[in-house]
Design an enzyme around this catalytic site. Structure first.
Site, mmCIF file in Angstrom:
data_model
loop_
_atom_site.group_PDB
_atom_site.id
_atom_site.type_symbol
_atom_site.label_atom_id
_atom_site.label_comp_id
_atom_site.label_asym_id
_atom_site.label_seq_id
_atom_site.Cartn_x
_atom_site.Cartn_y
_atom_site.Cartn_z
ATOM 1 N N ASP A 1 3.992 76.006 26.367
ATOM 2 C CA ASP A 1 5.406 75.664 26.129
ATOM 3 C C ASP A 1 6.081 75.041 27.349
ATOM 4 O O ASP A 1 7.100 74.372 27.229
ATOM 5 C CB ASP A 1 6.203 76.856 25.564
ATOM 6 C CG ASP A 1 6.225 78.073 26.475
ATOM 7 O OD1 ASP A 1 5.462 78.125 27.462
ATOM 8 O OD2 ASP A 1 7.030 78.986 26.191
ATOM 9 N N HIS A 2 5.520 75.260 28.531
ATOM 10 C CA HIS A 2 5.935 74.589 29.768
ATOM 11 C C HIS A 2 4.901 74.944 30.814
ATOM 12 O O HIS A 2 4.080 75.841 30.603
ATOM 13 C CB HIS A 2 7.339 75.033 30.222
ATOM 14 C CG HIS A 2 7.487 76.520 30.210
ATOM 15 N ND1 HIS A 2 6.953 77.323 31.187
ATOM 16 C CD2 HIS A 2 8.052 77.352 29.301
ATOM 17 C CE1 HIS A 2 7.199 78.582 30.888
ATOM 18 N NE2 HIS A 2 7.848 78.640 29.730
ATOM 19 N N HIS B 1 11.126 82.186 20.519
ATOM 20 C CA HIS B 1 11.177 82.936 21.772
ATOM 21 C C HIS B 1 11.117 84.460 21.582
ATOM 22 O O HIS B 1 11.676 85.011 20.630
ATOM 23 C CB HIS B 1 12.440 82.589 22.558
ATOM 24 C CG HIS B 1 12.555 83.379 23.816
ATOM 25 N ND1 HIS B 1 11.615 83.304 24.809
ATOM 26 C CD2 HIS B 1 13.458 84.296 24.221
ATOM 27 C CE1 HIS B 1 11.938 84.133 25.777
ATOM 28 N NE2 HIS B 1 13.056 84.746 25.449
ATOM 29 N N CYS C 1 11.068 79.092 28.061
ATOM 30 C CA CYS C 1 10.537 79.387 26.716
ATOM 31 C C CYS C 1 11.424 78.905 25.569
ATOM 32 O O CYS C 1 11.030 78.059 24.775
ATOM 33 C CB CYS C 1 10.321 80.880 26.542
ATOM 34 S SG CYS C 1 9.186 81.613 27.703
ATOM 35 N N ASP D 1 1.753 80.836 25.916
ATOM 36 C CA ASP D 1 2.965 81.020 26.707
ATOM 37 C C ASP D 1 2.719 80.786 28.194
ATOM 38 O O ASP D 1 1.847 81.412 28.791
ATOM 39 C CB ASP D 1 3.483 82.449 26.481
ATOM 40 C CG ASP D 1 4.973 82.564 26.720
ATOM 41 O OD1 ASP D 1 5.626 81.531 26.968
ATOM 42 O OD2 ASP D 1 5.493 83.699 26.648
ATOM 43 N N ASP D 2 3.515 79.877 28.762
ATOM 44 C CA ASP D 2 3.498 79.639 30.218
ATOM 45 C C ASP D 2 2.145 79.130 30.732
ATOM 46 O O ASP D 2 1.789 79.374 31.888
ATOM 47 C CB ASP D 2 3.887 80.920 30.992
ATOM 48 C CG ASP D 2 5.365 81.256 30.854
ATOM 49 O OD1 ASP D 2 5.981 80.849 29.852
ATOM 50 O OD2 ASP D 2 5.908 81.930 31.746
HETATM 51 CA CA LIG Z 1 7.066 80.217 28.066
#
Ligand SMILES: [Ca+2]
Length: 492
Positions: free
Chosen positions: A312-313, A130, A76, A37-38
């Site tokens: 995810d980004h 998410h 997300c 995540d992130d």
């Molecule tokens: Ca994320």
């Protein structure tokens, strides 16, 4: 004689047919799907000068590292919904963190569900669809039940000790703040330590396969949490902010920026202290991922398991005075993406611009599964066979904004050479960056007449079909925003 030959052929056909499922089962690749995540590209294997990520680096050396991989939407739920459905955000119109993909398309066959429908054991540990981090840790979040045979929602000490988190931006909720914590207890007690342990348990239980096991790690999503030893990897004096030409921001359309005032008006020491926590958090999650990858080898699964790892980004760490996500600059649109095929004959780095929406067709392709006909990404197979293969399609990332009560979409097209971004078709601003000469996007060339032809070419690569009506962020989000003390609050 003819009859005897015919009988023999029939017997042979029977033997072949009866052998097929066994043969098929024996050669079915497993999939280990690792979502982080992130996570931006602050990793050793992406040539970051400071960050220690030995386990992800080792995986990258065993497969193909995509040097120019981009998310379709830097938030997300829109990003994950896109890559798990194989559809672009404009098709599902998921631009927020509240809408589940199956609510939009009840009959959809998602990526893990395709595997499940084809006899695979499909399981999720942690954040794949998410989840609001940190508050929804330990719940199912916005999960998609038909995707899985088994879902596990670990909750670690980091969640329980949340009251100890230090928030440098107290007007913002923890999921969208510059906040961090040096964790108490061991790695194993933290949520990501538990994600690793549960993923390993599933690998042990299902080692006979075929399986699609998804391990969704929560860090480095804020609050950035890690145990002490990972902070010690980063002496504060070595963690610096970007050194940028002071006037370059004047050439960026205001709608492209979200962190206002720049750097939230925080002093340099706080910004560097937070950045250090983001790095510590990466090294912490890298260690947990390493445990899962080690288990894959210990269980002798590495030779028939495809490993995919992605963020995810991306995440902005002070570039252009910006922090966090929901931006269309390189640091936020760009993600780490590594795909390691079993016994990969080809390893290396692909410089081609690729998209996360391409993961679905790639995995279906290698596992011999027939995906839905409407997938919108492109299989990365040509680049896994030759990382420098000819590849003429760009990567597209988009971001919705509201301005004066109006919904405005920004689209950003990335080729190997250029990034071109248009807000409201250019009416609210446009940006052109020359990545061969300006990798930090300091010079917006969109108004420079020398690049008129480049812009004409880039415009041709903009998505051809766009929604006629772009929805405003939904009521839930409005309600949440009205509760916030900060007018600049972004959803986590
Ligand atoms: Ca994320």
């Amino acid at each position: 004689m003819a009859m005897k030959t015919g009988f023999r052929a029939l017997v042979l056909l029977f033997i072949c047919l009866s052998a097929l499922p066994v043969f098929g089962a024996a050669t079915k690749f497993n999939v280990l799907f690792i979502a982080v995540d992130d996570l931006n590209v602050s990793l050793g294997c992406y040539e970051h000068p400071l960050v220690k990520s030995p386990n992800i680096d080792k995986l990258a050396a065993q497969g193909v590292r995509f040097d120019r991989a981009y998310c379709q939407y830097p938030l997300c739920n829109p990003s994950r919904s896109s890559l798990l459905s194989g559809l672009r955000p404009d098709t599902s119109r998921i631009y927020n963190n509240e809408t589940a993909i199956r609510k939009v398309f009840p009959e959809i066959v998602t990526l893990p569900q395709l595997f499940k429908n084809n006899g695979y054991f499909s399981a999720r540990v942690g954040k794949i669809y998410h989840y609001g981090v940190p508050d929804q840790i330990g719940t199912s979040g916005l999960d998609d039940v038909p995707s899985w045979n088994v879902s596990i929602n670990p909750r670690g000490r980091d969640r329980d000790d949340q009251a100890d988190v230090i928030n440098f931006t107290p007007g913002r909720q923890l999921g969208a703040a510059l906040c961090w914590m040096e964790a108490k207890g061991s790695d194993e007690e933290q949520t990501d330590g538990k994600v690793a342990a549960e993923a390993i348990r599933l690998l042990e239980e299902h080692k006979d396969g075929p399986f699609f096991i998804a391990a969704g790690f929560y860090r480095p999503h804020v609050p950035d949490v890690a145990t002490k030893k990972y902070f010690e990897l980063y002496p504060l004096e070595k963690v610096l902010l970007p050194q940028e030409p002071p006037d370059h921001i004047a050439n960026i359309p205001p709608i492209a920026l979200t962190t206002k005032p720049l750097n939230y008006g925080l002093d340099e020491l706080k910004l560097r202290t937070f950045k250090r926590a983001y790095f510590a958090s990466i090294s912490f999650v890298d260690a947990q991922i390493g445990k899962v990858l080690d288990a894959l080898e210990r269980l002798k699964l590495a030779d028939n398991t495809i490993v995919v790892l992605f963020g995810d980004h991306g995440w902005s760490l002070g570039e252009h005075g910006q922090w966090q996500k929901q931006l269309l600059f390189e640091e936020v649109a760009r993600v780490p993406l590594i795909i390691a095929l079993p016994k990969a004959a080809v390893t290396g780095v692909s410089p081609r611009p690729v998209e996360l929406v391409g993961i679905y067709p790639t995995l279906a392709d290698y596992c011999g599964l027939k995906p839905p006909a409407n997938l919108e990404g492109r299989s990365l197979r040509p680049l896994l066979e030759n990382p420098k293969a000819r590849w003429l399609v760009p990567a597209v990332t988009q971001q919705l904004r509201t301005q004066d009560g109006k919904a405005i979409m920004g689209y950003s097209v990335r080729t190997e050479h250029w990034r071109y971004t248009e807000w409201d078709g250019g009416a609210a601003g446009s940006e052109l960056y020359d990545h061969m000469n300006d990798p930090h996007e300091w010079q917006n060339l969109a108004k420079d007449p020398r690049y008129t032809k480049t812009i004409v070419d880039m415009k041709k690569m903009m998505p051809r079909t766009k929604p006629d009506v772009i929805p405003l962020p939904n009521q839930n989000k409005k309600n949440e925003e009205s509760k916030s003390a900060s007018p600049s609050k972004a959803p986590e």
